[in-house]
Design a protein around this motif. Structure first.
Motif, PDB file in Angstrom:
ATOM      1  N   GLY A   9      39.525  39.458  43.615  1.00 27.31           N
ATOM      2  CA  GLY A   9      40.418  40.390  44.296  1.00 27.31           C
ATOM      3  C   GLY A   9      41.846  40.268  44.811  1.00 27.31           C
ATOM      4  N   GLN A  43      41.208  44.569  44.246  1.00 25.69           N
ATOM      5  CA  GLN A  43      39.838  44.721  44.882  1.00 25.69           C
ATOM      6  C   GLN A  43      38.936  45.547  43.925  1.00 25.69           C
ATOM      7  OE1 GLN A  43      39.092  43.510  47.875  1.00 25.69           O
ATOM      8  NE2 GLN A  43      37.282  44.488  47.939  1.00 25.69           N
ATOM      9  N   ALA A  44      39.309  46.400  43.178  1.00 23.81           N
ATOM     10  CA  ALA A  44      38.575  47.127  42.385  1.00 23.81           C
ATOM     11  C   ALA A  44      38.011  46.177  41.296  1.00 23.81           C
ATOM     12  CB  ALA A  44      39.598  48.231  41.349  1.00 23.81           C
ATOM     13  N   ARG A  45      38.493  45.252  40.801  1.00 28.13           N
ATOM     14  CA  ARG A  45      37.976  43.745  39.924  1.00 28.13           C
ATOM     15  C   ARG A  45      36.813  43.558  40.806  1.00 28.13           C
ATOM     16  NH1 ARG A  45      42.130  40.866  37.689  1.00 28.13           N
ATOM     17  NH2 ARG A  45      42.437  40.068  39.961  1.00 28.13           N
ATOM     18  N   PHE A  46      37.164  42.922  42.058  1.00 23.29           N
ATOM     19  CA  PHE A  46      36.265  42.118  42.894  1.00 23.29           C
ATOM     20  C   PHE A  46      34.979  42.807  43.062  1.00 23.29           C
ATOM     21  CE2 PHE A  46      34.657  41.314  47.031  1.00 23.29           C
ATOM     22  CZ  PHE A  46      34.280  39.814  46.905  1.00 23.29           C
ATOM     23  N   GLU A  47      35.018  44.298  43.301  1.00 27.66           N
ATOM     24  CA  GLU A  47      34.012  45.028  43.743  1.00 27.66           C
ATOM     25  C   GLU A  47      33.062  45.181  42.386  1.00 27.66           C
ATOM     26  OE1 GLU A  47      35.623  48.910  45.417  1.00 27.66           O
ATOM     27  OE2 GLU A  47      36.053  47.712  47.255  1.00 27.66           O
ATOM     28  N   ARG A  48      33.711  45.316  41.272  1.00 26.17           N
ATOM     29  CA  ARG A  48      32.880  45.377  40.035  1.00 26.17           C
ATOM     30  C   ARG A  48      32.313  44.211  39.736  1.00 26.17           C
ATOM     31  NH1 ARG A  48      29.687  46.172  36.710  1.00 26.17           N
ATOM     32  NH2 ARG A  48      30.109  46.568  34.405  1.00 26.17           N
ATOM     33  N   VAL A  50      31.056  42.186  42.022  1.00 27.15           N
ATOM     34  CA  VAL A  50      29.660  42.144  43.038  1.00 27.15           C
ATOM     35  C   VAL A  50      28.929  42.762  42.467  1.00 27.15           C
ATOM     36  CG1 VAL A  50      29.228  42.697  45.171  1.00 27.15           C
ATOM     37  CG2 VAL A  50      31.509  41.353  45.006  1.00 27.15           C
ATOM     38  N   ASP A  51      29.219  44.072  42.054  1.00 32.31           N
ATOM     39  CA  ASP A  51      28.293  45.372  41.666  1.00 32.31           C
ATOM     40  C   ASP A  51      27.367  44.524  40.603  1.00 32.31           C
ATOM     41  OD1 ASP A  51      28.916  46.790  43.698  1.00 32.31           O
ATOM     42  OD2 ASP A  51      30.169  48.014  42.426  1.00 32.31           O
TER      43      ASP A  51
END
Length: 137
Positions: A9, A43-48, A50-51
């Motif tokens: 993130g 954060q968008a990369r981090f969430e991707r 995790v998902d």
């Protein structure tokens, strides 16, 4: 690997972590597409990430899939990390005891391949040092 996932993130993400994680996204077992990893930031990369991990494990993972995943991780570690991080990966891979689930991943292949190069570099440095002393320089 954990460090790379946990820091994904960050705006200024470690380049070797980006290379490693995005390499794993290129493996078929993780979808075979690095695009999101390479294009998303912060954060968008981090969430991707995790998902993607949650999606993979949500349906359950077979021993065969786990083995393919370990081989992907090993390949990407060899391609992306310096010696220190690579050795950390080797330890993690070895500790997972892949032979228990019939996996033939070569956790330490890159470290073994690096040894001849390090040996030759040491021999070359020693030779140059001795030759320099003999020539009086």
């Amino acid at each position: 690997e954990t460090y790379c996932r946990e820091t994904a993130g960050m705006e200024n993400w470690d380049p070797s972590c980006e290379a490693y994680i995005c390499c794993t996204f290129g493996c078929e077992v993780l979808g075979g597409d690095r695009t999101d990893c390479l294009e998303l930031r912060g954060q968008a990369r981090f969430e991707r990430l995790v998902d993607a991990r949650a999606d993979m494990y949500a349906l359950g993972i077979t021993q065969e899939q786990r083995c393919v995943l370990e081989k992907c991780y090993a390949y990407c570690a060899r391609a992306s990390f310096d010696t220190c991080r690579e050795m950390q990966f080797v330890q993690k891979c070895t500790d997972s005891n892949p032979t228990l689930y019939g996996c033939d991943v070569k956790c330490n292949a890159a470290v073994e391949q690096a040894r001849p190069v390090l040996y030759l570099a040491a021999v070359a440095a020693a030779t140059l040092s001795v030759c320099g002393r003999l020539s009086g320089t």
